[in-house]
Motif scaffolding. Structure first.
Motif, short mmCIF file in Angstrom:
data_model
loop_
_atom_site.label_atom_id
_atom_site.label_comp_id
_atom_site.label_asym_id
_atom_site.label_seq_id
_atom_site.Cartn_x
_atom_site.Cartn_y
_atom_site.Cartn_z
N THR A 47 -0.74 3.51 -4.65
CA THR A 47 -2.13 2.74 -4.56
C THR A 47 -3.38 3.67 -3.73
OG1 THR A 47 -1.50 2.01 -2.15
CG2 THR A 47 -0.88 0.71 -4.06
N SER A 100 -4.57 4.73 -1.04
CA SER A 100 -5.72 4.41 -0.14
C SER A 100 -5.64 4.97 1.17
CB SER A 100 -5.52 2.98 0.03
OG SER A 100 -4.44 2.45 0.84
N HIS A 158 -6.66 2.00 -4.33
CA HIS A 158 -7.75 2.82 -4.23
C HIS A 158 -7.52 3.67 -5.58
CE1 HIS A 158 -11.76 4.63 -3.26
NE2 HIS A 158 -11.37 5.45 -4.27
N SER A 177 -6.88 -4.99 5.96
CA SER A 177 -7.41 -4.62 4.73
C SER A 177 -8.51 -6.13 4.28
CB SER A 177 -6.51 -4.27 3.61
OG SER A 177 -7.34 -4.50 2.33
N HIS A 233 -9.83 -1.73 0.68
CA HIS A 233 -8.80 -2.24 -0.14
C HIS A 233 -7.58 -1.51 -0.32
CE1 HIS A 233 -7.24 -4.96 -2.97
NE2 HIS A 233 -7.27 -4.34 -4.31
N LYS A 234 -6.30 -2.05 -0.43
CA LYS A 234 -5.15 -1.30 -0.03
C LYS A 234 -4.85 -0.56 -1.73
CE LYS A 234 -2.50 -5.51 -1.41
NZ LYS A 234 -1.56 -6.47 -1.09
N ALA A 291 0.89 -1.12 -0.19
CA ALA A 291 -0.12 -0.16 0.03
C ALA A 291 0.84 1.39 -0.04
CB ALA A 291 -0.99 -0.18 1.33
#
Length: 479
Positions: A305, A307, A377, A332, A374-375, A301
């Motif tokens: 990513t 997130s 996005h 996650s 979710h890791k 992550a």
């Protein structure tokens, strides 16, 4: 003219009026879709073009015009190098992953059907710009198909899809349009199957048949970008409970035997579809097929990513250390499963109250939970959730807030990547914009986990399946 002949005449005029109104909606929405996709093409194209460097990479990549309001960055061009797409290697069959997590031999970090689309887009291409242009040609039909389906189910609400910024920002950013088309297509199949045929007076398709066809589409979507596969569970629950109806005068719902056979058929149809698509790649190149899964499993992550984990949790763990990576790896998936269970439970409560399991609403809630926890996005995931804003009566402030935050995020996150890469001084408005986009989205997604399940369907989708009255001819004739 007698009264007996006047009634059919009025019904005929109403039918023609309904068809004319639908034709107008389709023309306007398709023109809007063409305009937004053309705009998206022009924005992204500025990252390409001559002169070209080694392996067909444009010298303009990845900055383009640094002063443009909308960054030109597109994953379509980015993917050209590093995955043997530029070498026209057939995906997954001959390849694998190195111990340090690098893919080779034609393996891409996407499900197999997305990898196939990339391979098709590369045919005849010798530069990243040609690959981008070929990919656009593959994506455009999916964008138009989504517009047609949403227009038939929601009328003018389709403009939330066709005439808002996300289609400009993301239509040609990555391979989202095909997977969105499968998810919307599943809803459309269920909706069309529930409409009443004017010839027979019955449903066009039985619930089982419509749901099996929808499950096949969801299985195809799973092989494009996973998330439509989650919707098989609420769809099966809908088939399982179909046939119940609210009791008279507010009494408890009337209940019939649960359709376990139909629910199993839905799950089996989706499963067999996935197996049929995945099996050739597993047989011909298991190592390459498995490498794509291993890549996602090992993915961290990081900043790219985008997130809540990177922008939140790392501040409490002292950075991206072993503690951070371990917590993300545990929390996650656990929170995603919990969000799915919560959505299914909330849907079951609606079913117990109303006698109908809200599978579309639960699917939207599951998607919100997945996007939140979710890791990864990526900004273009807005295209995943946008059709549910069209299909469901979500509060206007929520939709507006989500789209505004999305625009702020898109116009800052890709500048942030450039700053990190170049080592340039950070600009306050860039880091602020990214954080505003990430956290507004996070708050709204948490709200939508609950709100989606309670949101009524938009018309005429909500009325599909009812027998038409003379004053509502368009519910059956234009679907």
């Amino acid at each position: 003219m007698s009264a007996s002949s006047a009634a059919p005449a009025r019904l005929g005029h109403a039918l023609l009026a309904g068809r004319g109104r639908m034709a107008l909606i389709l023309v306007v929405s398709l023109l809007a879709t063409c305009l937004t996709m053309w705009w998206s093409y022009q924005v992204k194209l500025k990252c390409g073009g001559a002169p070209f460097l080694d392996e067909g990479r444009s010298s303009h990549w990845p900055v383009g015009d640094p002063d443009a309001v909308i960054p030109c960055y597109s994953d379509l061009m980015y993917l050209w190098i590093g995955r043997d797409i530029n070498n026209h290697v057939f995906p997954f069959i001959n390849g694998g992953i190195t111990p340090d997590g690098k893919l080779f031999g034609g393996v891409v970090e996407y499900p197999v059907l997305s990898g196939m689309l990339m391979w098709l887009g590369a045919i005849g291409a010798h530069t990243d710009t040609e690959f981008f242009q070929h990919s656009v040609l593959l994506l455009v039909p999916f964008g138009l198909a989504i517009t047609v389906m949403l227009a038939l189910m929601t009328r003018w609400w389709v403009l939330l899809w066709a005439a808002t910024p996300p289609l400009v920002l993301y239509a040609f950013h990555n391979w989202e349009l095909p997977v969105v088309a499968t998810a919307v297509g599943a809803v459309a199949v269920m909706a069309w199957g529930s409409t009443i045929s004017p010839r027979t007076g019955d449903r066009r398709l039985s619930v089982r048949t419509a749901a099996i066809l929808a499950a096949i589409l969801l299985g195809i979507g799973f092989c494009l970008k996973l998330y439509p596969g989650f919707f098989v569970l609420p769809l099966a629950a809908y088939v399982l409970t179909y046939g119940t109806s609210p009791g008279p005068d507010g009494a408890a719902p009337l209940r019939r035997t649960l359709d376990w056979v139909g629910a199993v058929w839905v799950a089996a149809a989706a499963t067999l579809t996935v197996i049929a698509i995945q099996a050739p790649f597993m047989i011909l190149g298991f190592e390459g097929w498995q490498a794509a899964l291993s890549f996602q499993g090992k993915r961290k992550a990081d900043v790219d990513t985008n997130s809540i984990w990177y922008w939140g949790l790392r501040h409490f763990t002292g950075g991206q250390n072993d503690t951070y990576n371990t917590l993300v790896g545990l929390l996650s998936p656990m929170l995603i499963v919990a969000a799915f269970a919560l959505a299914v439970y909330l849907g079951w409560r609606v079913y117990q109250r109303d006698g109908v399991y809200p599978w579309i609403e639960v699917s939207a809630s599951m998607l919100a939970g997945f996007m939140l926890f979710h890791k990864v996005h990526s900004p273009q995931y807005t295209l995943w959730i946008l059709p549910f804003f069209v299909l469901l009566q979500v509060r206007w402030p929520v939709i507006a807030g989500y789209l505004i935050a999305d625009f702020i995020l898109d116009t800052t996150i890709f500048r942030l990547f450039g700053i990190y890469t170049s080592g340039s001084p950070m600009k306050w408005w860039v880091i602020t914009g990214v954080n505003v986009g990430v956290w507004v989205h996070a708050v709204l997604l948490a709200y939508l986990i609950f709100a989606f399940v309670r949101a009524p369907l938009r018309e005429p989708l909500a009325s599909f399946g009812r027998r038409a009255r003379p004053s509502e001819p368009d519910l059956v004739t234009t679907s």
